[in-house]
Design a protein around this motif. Sequence first.
Motif, mmCIF file in Angstrom:
data_model
loop_
_atom_site.group_PDB
_atom_site.id
_atom_site.type_symbol
_atom_site.label_atom_id
_atom_site.label_comp_id
_atom_site.label_asym_id
_atom_site.label_seq_id
_atom_site.Cartn_x
_atom_site.Cartn_y
_atom_site.Cartn_z
ATOM 1 N N PHE A 34 0.822 -1.205 0.000
ATOM 2 C CA PHE A 34 0.000 0.000 0.000
ATOM 3 C C PHE A 34 0.857 1.257 0.000
ATOM 4 C CE2 PHE A 34 -3.626 -2.545 0.477
ATOM 5 C CZ PHE A 34 -4.759 -1.753 0.452
ATOM 6 N N SER A 35 1.996 1.231 0.698
ATOM 7 C CA SER A 35 2.829 2.422 0.764
ATOM 8 C C SER A 35 3.445 2.753 -0.588
ATOM 9 C CB SER A 35 3.931 2.223 1.808
ATOM 10 O OG SER A 35 4.825 1.187 1.396
ATOM 11 N N ALA A 36 3.520 1.773 -1.479
ATOM 12 C CA ALA A 36 4.121 1.989 -2.794
ATOM 13 C C ALA A 36 3.123 2.559 -3.799
ATOM 14 C CB ALA A 36 4.691 0.679 -3.334
ATOM 15 N N ILE A 37 1.855 2.601 -3.425
ATOM 16 C CA ILE A 37 0.826 3.088 -4.343
ATOM 17 C C ILE A 37 0.503 4.527 -4.000
ATOM 18 C CG2 ILE A 37 -1.516 2.715 -5.205
ATOM 19 C CD1 ILE A 37 -1.284 -0.161 -4.208
ATOM 20 N N PRO A 38 0.551 5.452 -4.967
ATOM 21 C CA PRO A 38 0.218 6.845 -4.657
ATOM 22 C C PRO A 38 -1.241 6.975 -4.247
ATOM 23 C CG PRO A 38 0.414 6.513 -7.031
ATOM 24 C CD PRO A 38 0.903 5.255 -6.378
ATOM 25 N N VAL A 39 -1.491 7.790 -3.230
ATOM 26 C CA VAL A 39 -2.859 7.996 -2.756
ATOM 27 C C VAL A 39 -3.616 8.855 -3.759
ATOM 28 C CG1 VAL A 39 -4.289 8.936 -0.914
ATOM 29 C CG2 VAL A 39 -2.101 7.836 -0.370
ATOM 30 N N PRO A 40 -4.759 8.368 -4.272
ATOM 31 C CA PRO A 40 -5.516 9.178 -5.230
ATOM 32 C C PRO A 40 -6.101 10.402 -4.546
ATOM 33 C CG PRO A 40 -6.771 7.232 -4.597
ATOM 34 C CD PRO A 40 -5.408 7.070 -3.996
ATOM 35 N N PRO A 41 -5.992 11.587 -5.150
ATOM 36 C CA PRO A 41 -6.534 12.787 -4.512
ATOM 37 C C PRO A 41 -8.061 12.751 -4.516
ATOM 38 C CG PRO A 41 -5.809 13.276 -6.742
ATOM 39 C CD PRO A 41 -5.375 11.872 -6.452
ATOM 40 N N PRO A 42 -8.697 13.305 -3.473
ATOM 41 C CA PRO A 42 -10.163 13.341 -3.448
ATOM 42 C C PRO A 42 -10.682 14.322 -4.491
ATOM 43 C CG PRO A 42 -9.272 14.614 -1.632
ATOM 44 C CD PRO A 42 -8.109 13.917 -2.286
ATOM 45 N N PRO A 43 -11.912 14.146 -4.958
ATOM 46 C CA PRO A 43 -12.479 15.107 -5.897
ATOM 47 C C PRO A 43 -12.558 16.483 -5.245
ATOM 48 C CG PRO A 43 -13.825 13.111 -5.744
ATOM 49 C CD PRO A 43 -12.829 13.056 -4.633
ATOM 50 N N PRO A 44 -12.390 17.546 -6.006
ATOM 51 C CA PRO A 44 -12.448 18.884 -5.410
ATOM 52 C C PRO A 44 -13.848 19.193 -4.901
ATOM 53 C CG PRO A 44 -12.416 19.009 -7.810
ATOM 54 C CD PRO A 44 -12.159 17.584 -7.453
ATOM 55 N N ALA A 45 -13.930 19.815 -3.721
ATOM 56 C CA ALA A 45 -15.217 20.210 -3.150
ATOM 57 C C ALA A 45 -15.544 21.640 -3.556
ATOM 58 C CB ALA A 45 -15.161 20.101 -1.627
ATOM 59 N N PRO A 46 -16.825 21.950 -3.694
ATOM 60 C CA PRO A 46 -17.190 23.343 -3.972
ATOM 61 C C PRO A 46 -16.616 24.256 -2.899
ATOM 62 C CG PRO A 46 -19.088 21.888 -4.220
ATOM 63 C CD PRO A 46 -17.978 21.074 -3.620
ATOM 64 N N SER A 47 -16.189 25.427 -3.295
ATOM 65 C CA SER A 47 -15.511 26.342 -2.383
ATOM 66 C C SER A 47 -16.397 26.683 -1.188
ATOM 67 C CB SER A 47 -15.136 27.626 -3.130
ATOM 68 O OG SER A 47 -14.557 28.555 -2.266
ATOM 69 N N GLY A 48 -15.799 26.577 0.015
ATOM 70 C CA GLY A 48 -16.491 26.990 1.225
ATOM 71 C C GLY A 48 -17.509 26.017 1.764
ATOM 72 N N VAL A 49 -17.677 24.850 1.140
ATOM 73 C CA VAL A 49 -18.690 23.900 1.575
ATOM 74 C C VAL A 49 -18.091 22.924 2.574
ATOM 75 C CG1 VAL A 49 -20.236 22.042 0.874
ATOM 76 C CG2 VAL A 49 -19.994 24.059 -0.562
ATOM 77 N N LEU A 218 -16.026 12.929 1.177
ATOM 78 C CA LEU A 218 -16.861 12.478 0.064
ATOM 79 C C LEU A 218 -18.147 13.296 -0.024
ATOM 80 C CD1 LEU A 218 -16.443 8.611 0.422
ATOM 81 C CD2 LEU A 218 -15.568 10.028 -1.441
ATOM 82 N N THR A 219 -18.754 13.574 1.131
ATOM 83 C CA THR A 219 -19.988 14.357 1.127
ATOM 84 C C THR A 219 -19.730 15.765 0.621
ATOM 85 O OG1 THR A 219 -20.867 13.081 2.981
ATOM 86 C CG2 THR A 219 -21.888 15.213 2.552
ATOM 87 N N ASN A 220 -18.640 16.391 1.072
ATOM 88 C CA ASN A 220 -18.304 17.726 0.587
ATOM 89 C C ASN A 220 -18.135 17.738 -0.923
ATOM 90 O OD1 ASN A 220 -18.319 18.705 3.202
ATOM 91 N ND2 ASN A 220 -16.090 18.646 3.441
ATOM 92 N N SER A 221 -17.637 16.644 -1.477
ATOM 93 C CA SER A 221 -17.373 16.584 -2.916
ATOM 94 C C SER A 221 -18.631 16.332 -3.741
ATOM 95 C CB SER A 221 -16.346 15.481 -3.204
ATOM 96 O OG SER A 221 -15.127 15.740 -2.561
ATOM 97 N N PHE A 222 -19.532 15.485 -3.213
ATOM 98 C CA PHE A 222 -20.672 15.056 -4.019
ATOM 99 C C PHE A 222 -21.993 15.683 -3.614
ATOM 100 C CE2 PHE A 222 -17.775 11.323 -4.439
ATOM 101 C CZ PHE A 222 -17.597 11.392 -5.813
ATOM 102 N N ALA A 223 -22.027 16.441 -2.533
ATOM 103 C CA ALA A 223 -23.295 16.960 -2.026
ATOM 104 C C ALA A 223 -24.025 17.813 -3.054
ATOM 105 C CB ALA A 223 -23.061 17.756 -0.746
ATOM 106 N N ASP A 224 -23.294 18.689 -3.744
ATOM 107 C CA ASP A 224 -23.968 19.570 -4.697
ATOM 108 C C ASP A 224 -24.590 18.770 -5.838
ATOM 109 O OD1 ASP A 224 -21.372 18.895 -5.537
ATOM 110 O OD2 ASP A 224 -21.262 20.637 -6.877
#
Length: 237
Positions: A34-49, A218-224
């Motif tokens: 697991f340490s050899a695998i790059p961590v995938p970045p989370p989807p960007p959240a709407p600003s300020g949410v 995840l909620t911050n990213s997908f809520a909108d």
Amino acid sequence: MTVRSLAAAAALSMIFALSACGGKKDSVDTEEDFSAIPVPPPPPAPSGVSYDVRHCLTQEIPESEVIGGGHTVGQAIFPDTLTLDFNRPAGFPNGRLLTDQVVDIMLAYLFLDLGEEGARRFADLPLNPPSNDVALPAGFPFLAPAQGNPPRADRSGRTFDFVDEDDDQYDRVDRVGMPLVSTAIVPFERKPDYNDATPQEDVDGDFVGDVEDELTALTNSFADDLTSAGYRLCAAD
């Protein structure tokens, strides 16, 4: 972003997790792999949410023919075990049938206000095949016959190759007590610890903070996307 995209994100998380399984049985080292695998970045959240997801874990699962009232989503996740009440019909979350749409139901548990939307809001969307393409038998082995090429395996029982290595030759890559927990709402870097843990460690609260943090991201990213599609969220903004 659609519900299909949400499911794709969970599937992507599973792909990264399972990639640690490669190699021979005696060379698997979950922490190292697991340490050899790059961590995938989370989807960007709407600003300020920023959402509070505590209610998503404390809300009650609607009573049904397979589960009684009074069970919360958090109680279904912690401990990560498969529960079976023989006094009720089988079917997720009381055990699980091959035809149960467990991922769709779990997504509703984690993101939707179950009192308003119900646990089958995603499962009832006409996105999945209505049934298995080959009828499932009512008795053992419960799975439909194999299809396609190469030809079906010999059913005489002589072609099985059972592995009997010592326990220390294996690494657990998913506890799979409750679907989608390890693959989607446990942070990537904590998956090895979570999958190696025991139900008692779940009860002790060792991973509650991790799950809340990941579910918040995840909620911050997908809520909108969910609210714009008309879904009532369990999280509070």
